[in-house]
Scaffold this motif. Structure first.
Motif, PDB file in Angstrom:
ATOM      1  N   SER A  77     -22.459  11.857 -54.194  1.00 25.09           N
ATOM      2  CA  SER A  77     -21.939  13.206 -54.444  1.00 25.09           C
ATOM      3  C   SER A  77     -22.915  14.328 -54.082  1.00 25.09           C
ATOM      4  O   SER A  77     -22.490  15.456 -53.843  1.00 25.09           O
ATOM      5  CB  SER A  77     -21.505  13.354 -55.905  1.00 25.09           C
ATOM      6  OG  SER A  77     -22.608  13.177 -56.771  1.00 25.09           O
ATOM      7  N   GLU A  78     -24.193  14.036 -54.015  1.00 24.51           N
ATOM      8  CA  GLU A  78     -25.189  15.074 -53.718  1.00 24.51           C
ATOM      9  C   GLU A  78     -25.624  15.102 -52.246  1.00 24.51           C
ATOM     10  O   GLU A  78     -26.500  15.888 -51.883  1.00 24.51           O
ATOM     11  CB  GLU A  78     -26.426  14.881 -54.611  1.00 24.51           C
ATOM     12  CG  GLU A  78     -26.130  14.968 -56.104  1.00 24.51           C
ATOM     13  CD  GLU A  78     -25.671  16.356 -56.534  1.00 24.51           C
ATOM     14  OE1 GLU A  78     -26.241  17.358 -56.054  1.00 24.51           O
ATOM     15  OE2 GLU A  78     -24.730  16.418 -57.347  1.00 24.51           O
ATOM     16  N   VAL A  79     -25.053  14.268 -51.412  1.00 26.34           N
ATOM     17  CA  VAL A  79     -25.465  14.189 -50.011  1.00 26.34           C
ATOM     18  C   VAL A  79     -25.046  15.461 -49.269  1.00 26.34           C
ATOM     19  O   VAL A  79     -23.906  15.902 -49.361  1.00 26.34           O
ATOM     20  CB  VAL A  79     -24.868  12.945 -49.316  1.00 26.34           C
ATOM     21  CG1 VAL A  79     -25.167  12.947 -47.822  1.00 26.34           C
ATOM     22  CG2 VAL A  79     -25.403  11.678 -49.961  1.00 26.34           C
ATOM     23  N   LEU A 139     -27.391   6.697 -44.621  1.00 22.50           N
ATOM     24  CA  LEU A 139     -26.277   6.123 -43.861  1.00 22.50           C
ATOM     25  C   LEU A 139     -24.976   6.865 -44.186  1.00 22.50           C
ATOM     26  O   LEU A 139     -24.160   7.107 -43.298  1.00 22.50           O
ATOM     27  CB  LEU A 139     -26.129   4.631 -44.152  1.00 22.50           C
ATOM     28  CG  LEU A 139     -25.013   3.914 -43.398  1.00 22.50           C
ATOM     29  CD1 LEU A 139     -25.255   3.953 -41.883  1.00 22.50           C
ATOM     30  CD2 LEU A 139     -24.879   2.471 -43.888  1.00 22.50           C
ATOM     31  N   TYR A 140     -24.797   7.223 -45.433  1.00 21.88           N
ATOM     32  CA  TYR A 140     -23.604   7.987 -45.827  1.00 21.88           C
ATOM     33  C   TYR A 140     -23.571   9.336 -45.094  1.00 21.88           C
ATOM     34  O   TYR A 140     -22.534   9.742 -44.583  1.00 21.88           O
ATOM     35  CB  TYR A 140     -23.595   8.197 -47.340  1.00 21.88           C
ATOM     36  CG  TYR A 140     -22.374   8.936 -47.823  1.00 21.88           C
ATOM     37  CD1 TYR A 140     -21.161   8.271 -47.996  1.00 21.88           C
ATOM     38  CD2 TYR A 140     -22.429  10.299 -48.104  1.00 21.88           C
ATOM     39  CE1 TYR A 140     -20.035   8.947 -48.438  1.00 21.88           C
ATOM     40  CE2 TYR A 140     -21.307  10.978 -48.544  1.00 21.88           C
ATOM     41  CZ  TYR A 140     -20.114  10.299 -48.711  1.00 21.88           C
ATOM     42  OH  TYR A 140     -19.000  10.978 -49.137  1.00 21.88           O
ATOM     43  N   LYS A 144     -20.707  10.710 -42.652  1.00 19.24           N
ATOM     44  CA  LYS A 144     -20.012  11.996 -42.807  1.00 19.24           C
ATOM     45  C   LYS A 144     -20.125  12.830 -41.534  1.00 19.24           C
ATOM     46  O   LYS A 144     -19.159  13.487 -41.134  1.00 19.24           O
ATOM     47  CB  LYS A 144     -20.572  12.781 -44.002  1.00 19.24           C
ATOM     48  CG  LYS A 144     -20.250  12.179 -45.358  1.00 19.24           C
ATOM     49  CD  LYS A 144     -18.763  12.035 -45.607  1.00 19.24           C
ATOM     50  CE  LYS A 144     -18.101  13.321 -46.011  1.00 19.24           C
ATOM     51  NZ  LYS A 144     -16.669  13.191 -46.313  1.00 19.24           N
ATOM     52  N   MET A 145     -21.275  12.813 -40.882  1.00 23.76           N
ATOM     53  CA  MET A 145     -21.428  13.576 -39.642  1.00 23.76           C
ATOM     54  C   MET A 145     -20.578  12.967 -38.523  1.00 23.76           C
ATOM     55  O   MET A 145     -20.158  13.675 -37.614  1.00 23.76           O
ATOM     56  CB  MET A 145     -22.904  13.651 -39.232  1.00 23.76           C
ATOM     57  CG  MET A 145     -23.740  14.533 -40.148  1.00 23.76           C
ATOM     58  SD  MET A 145     -25.440  14.857 -39.578  1.00 23.76           S
ATOM     59  CE  MET A 145     -26.193  13.242 -39.648  1.00 23.76           C
ATOM     60  N   LEU A 146     -20.301  11.688 -38.617  1.00 23.27           N
ATOM     61  CA  LEU A 146     -19.471  11.035 -37.602  1.00 23.27           C
ATOM     62  C   LEU A 146     -17.976  11.298 -37.795  1.00 23.27           C
ATOM     63  O   LEU A 146     -17.189  11.066 -36.882  1.00 23.27           O
ATOM     64  CB  LEU A 146     -19.708   9.520 -37.612  1.00 23.27           C
ATOM     65  CG  LEU A 146     -21.012   9.044 -37.007  1.00 23.27           C
ATOM     66  CD1 LEU A 146     -21.224   7.564 -37.284  1.00 23.27           C
ATOM     67  CD2 LEU A 146     -21.054   9.322 -35.506  1.00 23.27           C
ATOM     68  N   GLU A 147     -17.571  11.787 -38.965  1.00 20.23           N
ATOM     69  CA  GLU A 147     -16.140  11.947 -39.269  1.00 20.23           C
ATOM     70  C   GLU A 147     -15.339  12.637 -38.165  1.00 20.23           C
ATOM     71  O   GLU A 147     -14.323  12.099 -37.732  1.00 20.23           O
ATOM     72  CB  GLU A 147     -15.950  12.697 -40.593  1.00 20.23           C
ATOM     73  CG  GLU A 147     -15.642  11.787 -41.731  1.00 20.23           C
ATOM     74  CD  GLU A 147     -15.450  12.512 -43.051  1.00 20.23           C
ATOM     75  OE1 GLU A 147     -14.721  11.963 -43.882  1.00 20.23           O
ATOM     76  OE2 GLU A 147     -16.002  13.607 -43.249  1.00 20.23           O
ATOM     77  N   GLU A 159     -16.310   3.729 -46.341  1.00 22.51           N
ATOM     78  CA  GLU A 159     -15.613   2.764 -47.192  1.00 22.51           C
ATOM     79  C   GLU A 159     -16.562   1.652 -47.637  1.00 22.51           C
ATOM     80  O   GLU A 159     -16.571   1.249 -48.803  1.00 22.51           O
ATOM     81  CB  GLU A 159     -14.410   2.169 -46.465  1.00 22.51           C
ATOM     82  CG  GLU A 159     -13.634   1.171 -47.298  1.00 22.51           C
ATOM     83  CD  GLU A 159     -12.437   0.589 -46.554  1.00 22.51           C
ATOM     84  OE1 GLU A 159     -12.199  -0.624 -46.717  1.00 22.51           O
ATOM     85  OE2 GLU A 159     -11.767   1.335 -45.817  1.00 22.51           O
ATOM     86  N   GLY A 160     -17.383   1.161 -46.710  1.00 30.84           N
ATOM     87  CA  GLY A 160     -18.349   0.123 -47.051  1.00 30.84           C
ATOM     88  C   GLY A 160     -19.336   0.588 -48.113  1.00 30.84           C
ATOM     89  O   GLY A 160     -19.679  -0.157 -49.030  1.00 30.84           O
TER      90      GLY A 160
END
Length: 176
Positions: A77-79, A139-140, A144-147, A159-160
């Motif tokens: 949540s803080e990323v 990695l998260y 998110k940047m890849l979305e 999801e992983g």
């Protein structure tokens, strides 16, 4: 002087490598203002080095360790997304946004190789879990940047992480 031309069929690339692989190549390697070299050989080399051996292996390694050594999903949540990435996206420089993401992929992979949390877990469990949590958060952020760039890949990574489980199949399978 005649130039020979080589035509690459994008539909054939999608069939063989997948949509996100083609999106990656076009967004990162086809310069928005200049000509860019393109052939199936160049595409395949980038697919193998950046997607299979880069992002794919990194995701697999981290999620395997996370599933094995962490008691549950990491709180994401803080990323925060990097400002540079947002600036590149806002100015339609997807190539530079991709470069930034792959710098993160490379840095994260190097950090894992240097700290070896899979070995450290045997001697300093607390430190290993702290490092692993930090790596999962990185990695998260990559996911998110890849979305907007590689939506299917992003979804599998996120999801992983949320399930604390390695995907059943590789993000980018090896093509023989």
């Amino acid at each position: 002087v005649s130039q020979s031309r080589y035509v690459v069929d994008p539909l054939e690339l999608v069939e063989k490598y997948g949509t996100d692989a083609l999106r990656y190549f076009v967004l990162r390697h086809i310069h928005p203002n200049d000509g860019s070299p393109m052939s199936e050989k160049i595409f395949a080399e980038n697919y193998e080095s950046h997607l299979v051996n880069g992002l794919g292996n990194l995701t697999s390694r981290l999620l395997t360790m996370s599933e094995k050594y962490l008691s549950g999903p990491v709180d994401t949540s803080e990323v925060k997304i990097k400002d540079d990435w947002a600036n590149y996206m806002n100015t339609y420089r997807m190539d530079l946004a991709c470069d930034l993401i792959w710098e993160d992929v490379k840095s994260l992979d190097m950090a894992i190789s240097e700290t070896e949390p899979f070995k450290l877990i045997k001697t300093d469990e607390s430190k290993a879990k702290k490092l692993l949590t930090e790596y999962i958060l990185n990695l998260y952020r990559i996911g998110k940047m890849l979305e907007p760039l590689l939506p299917k890949t992003s979804e599998k990574i996120i999801e992983g992480i949320k399930l604390n489980k390695k995907p059943a199949s590789p993000l980018f399978p090896k093509i023989v």
